[in-house]
Design an enzyme around this catalytic site. Sequence first.
Site, PDB file in Angstrom:
ATOM      1  N   ASP A  15       0.871  -1.178   0.000  1.00 23.33           N
ATOM      2  CA  ASP A  15       0.000   0.000   0.000  1.00 23.33           C
ATOM      3  C   ASP A  15       0.906   1.225   0.000  1.00 23.33           C
ATOM      4  O   ASP A  15       1.430   1.619   1.036  1.00 23.33           O
ATOM      5  CB  ASP A  15      -0.906  -0.004   1.236  1.00 23.33           C
ATOM      6  CG  ASP A  15      -1.845   1.190   1.259  1.00 23.33           C
ATOM      7  OD1 ASP A  15      -2.318   1.608   0.186  1.00 23.33           O
ATOM      8  OD2 ASP A  15      -2.105   1.712   2.357  1.00 23.33           O
ATOM      9  N   GLU A  68      -1.488  -1.403  -4.708  1.00 23.36           N
ATOM     10  CA  GLU A  68      -2.734  -0.677  -4.908  1.00 23.36           C
ATOM     11  C   GLU A  68      -2.514   0.452  -5.903  1.00 23.36           C
ATOM     12  O   GLU A  68      -1.515   1.163  -5.838  1.00 23.36           O
ATOM     13  CB  GLU A  68      -3.249  -0.107  -3.585  1.00 23.36           C
ATOM     14  CG  GLU A  68      -4.637   0.492  -3.710  1.00 23.36           C
ATOM     15  CD  GLU A  68      -5.246   0.824  -2.370  1.00 23.36           C
ATOM     16  OE1 GLU A  68      -6.254   0.193  -2.019  1.00 23.36           O
ATOM     17  OE2 GLU A  68      -4.713   1.705  -1.688  1.00 23.36           O
ATOM     18  N   ASP A 108      -2.074   1.333   7.093  1.00 20.92           N
ATOM     19  CA  ASP A 108      -1.375   1.038   5.841  1.00 20.92           C
ATOM     20  C   ASP A 108      -0.989  -0.441   5.761  1.00 20.92           C
ATOM     21  O   ASP A 108      -1.105  -1.060   4.707  1.00 20.92           O
ATOM     22  CB  ASP A 108      -0.125   1.925   5.719  1.00 20.92           C
ATOM     23  CG  ASP A 108      -0.470   3.391   5.897  1.00 20.92           C
ATOM     24  OD1 ASP A 108      -1.118   3.958   4.994  1.00 20.92           O
ATOM     25  OD2 ASP A 108      -0.114   3.961   6.939  1.00 20.92           O
TER      26      ASP A 108
END
Length: 171
Positions: free
Chosen positions: A11, A71, A143
């Site tokens: 992430d 992502e 995160d």
Amino acid sequence: MNMAIRIIGIDPGLRRTGWAVIDAQGNSLRFVGAGTVRSDDKADLASRLCQLHDGLADIVHDHRPDEAAVEATFVNKDATATLKLGQARGIAMLVPARAGLRVAEYAPNAVKKAVIGVGHGDKKQIHMMVKVLMPKARFDTDDAADAIAIAICHAHHRQSAVGRLALETLK
């Protein structure tokens, strides 16, 4: 019998980049580790990107994943923040690619749909479902929890036509 595939989910973020490593074997998922790579927000941009690079490179070296999932960036109202996030995302894609891994990309809504069943949801729902799907999972930040969700999403989609297509576009 299927062999376990080790997946790193990332992430990306300039201040904090979450990471998670899971093993996927058939429909079974096993938590390996998760954490957060932080950059010094008082340092210049190039130094911060180096900090993210070096932190992720150490994790990839230590955990030896077979595949990576990152992502996809969403667009902010603030163009400068979007640009900086894009640079951090570039590091998140570069590190596993330099290690010889295929890197799949997933939109935030696809990650949420894979983990909580719908394309929109909040952090609490993601945390709850990560704990349901992987009871032994431990994470230190939102995160890192998001990185677990990204790895789970990839585990669910890696054999599907969508997952294969995402991987094929990166060849």
